[in-house]
Design an enzyme around this catalytic site. Structure first.
Site, PDB file in Angstrom:
ATOM      1  N   GLU A 262       0.843  -1.188   0.000  1.00 34.69           N
ATOM      2  CA  GLU A 262       0.000   0.000   0.000  1.00 34.69           C
ATOM      3  C   GLU A 262       0.880   1.241   0.000  1.00 34.69           C
ATOM      4  OE1 GLU A 262      -2.650  -0.310   3.353  1.00 34.69           O
ATOM      5  OE2 GLU A 262      -3.723  -2.023   2.526  1.00 34.69           O
ATOM      6  N   HIS A 281      -7.943   1.264   1.490  1.00 38.69           N
ATOM      7  CA  HIS A 281      -7.802   1.014   2.925  1.00 38.69           C
ATOM      8  C   HIS A 281      -8.447   2.142   3.738  1.00 38.69           C
ATOM      9  CE1 HIS A 281      -5.153  -1.250   6.045  1.00 38.69           C
ATOM     10  NE2 HIS A 281      -6.297  -0.844   6.585  1.00 38.69           N
TER      11      HIS A 281
END
Length: 330
Positions: A262, A281
């Site tokens: 990420e 997220h």
């Protein structure tokens, strides 16, 4: 004066006025740092009694061993896989999290993703934005009467099970701990859940036993039309196996809010698929969740500073030999 060090990620929690004032009442001072790696963290937080960690760097055994005063490490969130908990326990360091701040938010996000898949909301929106109208087939599926499998029946998974049941779904649940749950869930083993479910929603922490829980073998157990929703941790799913299952038509769809890497790289093979929904997220995000998160992290810190212990500590076995500023309070 006790030292509390906040290790910032992107700075989206500033200002810390309330935390500074609350900590001052118990004789503690807050210092905010940025650290690109473990060495930088150690240099900036060598005298910390408490560390608050957002995302990086990870508190590995090497880092923890070089923090001689550290007694409590708290993760801004539910998951705490950024910490080497075993090493912390050996060193007398308590590890805590914020276990309940985002229960409603993540559960709602998981259901939003599930509904978006079942009603083809994102796919049809993409077409509408291109000026298309009912272009091509869209395999809608009614949630009522469908079978939803929930893996992990803790706070969030339990809430997902209750909401899915309220929509009229038949809910199967799998949890090795099998906590009591006040929802109409039929507990089954993992294989039965995967074989029977039209939708599977994952709500387990990332541990050595759950890493790559979904690989080629487990994905092969799912029905070809089934959809997989993951709002827990990216490492629960082996990405290569997921891509392969989607490409081969052995899995109908996926909706993911978490990823091993990420931010998700622009060339990631999960991008650009009509049967995949990707969110960055953000399942835990809301103004209410941020408020509750701050209260949980600061509250646990104050509890520990006053008593030498906190209710959100996840390694209770450390208690007999835990470091702390409130000596004798344990």
């Amino acid at each position: 004066m006790s030292s509390v060090v906040q290790v910032e990620y992107v700075g989206d929690l500033v200002p810390y006025d309330d935390e500074v004032a609350a900590l001052a009442e118990v004789g503690a001072e807050l210092t905010v740092i940025r650290a690109a790696d473990g060495d930088a963290l150690v240099d900036a937080a060598r005298d910390a009694d408490v560390i608050w960690l957002e995302w990086t760097p990870h508190l590995t055994r090497d880092v923890l061993a070089r923090l001689p005063r550290l007694g409590l490490a708290i993760r801004w969130g539910v998951g705490y896989d950024q910490f080497d908990v075993a090493a912390a326990t050996e060193l007398g360091i308590a590890v805590a999290n914020a276990p309940s701040y985002c229960t409603e938010d993540v559960a709602e996000h998981a259901l939003a993703l599930l509904l978006a898949l079942s009603r083809q909301v994102v796919y049809r929106d993409r077409q509408g934005q291109q000026g298309l109208w009912r272009h091509g087939p869209a395999p809608h599926r009614r949630l009522a009467g469908s079978t939803v499998g929930v893996i992990g029946l803790g706070r969030i998974g339990g809430r997902v099970a209750r909401i899915a049941s309220a929509f009229g779904a038949n809910v199967l649940g799998y949890d090795p701990v099998a906590p009591a749950i006040d929802a109409p869930v039929r507990l089954v083993d993992l294989e039965e859940l995967l074989r029977e479910s039209d939708f599977v929603s994952v709500h387990v922490p990332l541990t050595e036993t759950t890493r790559y829980l979904f690989d080629t073998g487990t994905l092969a157990l799912m029905q070809p039309h089934a959809a997989l929703v993951n709002t827990s941790r990216g490492g629960i799913i082996r990405q290569e196996a997921l891509v392969e299952a989607l490409d081969a038509g052995r899995l109908g769809a996926a909706a993911l809010d978490v990823f091993e890497q990420e931010p998700l790289p622009a060339d990631n093979p999960l991008r650009g698929r009509d049967n995949v929904i990707l969110t960055p997220h953000e399942g835990a995000n809301s103004p209410q969740a941020v408020r509750d998160l701050r209260r949980e992290v600061c509250g646990a810190t104050i509890e520990w500073l006053r008593t030498g212990w906190a209710g959100s500590i996840v390694n209770p076995q450390v208690r007999p030999h835990a470091r702390g500023v409130a000596q004798g309070a344990r």
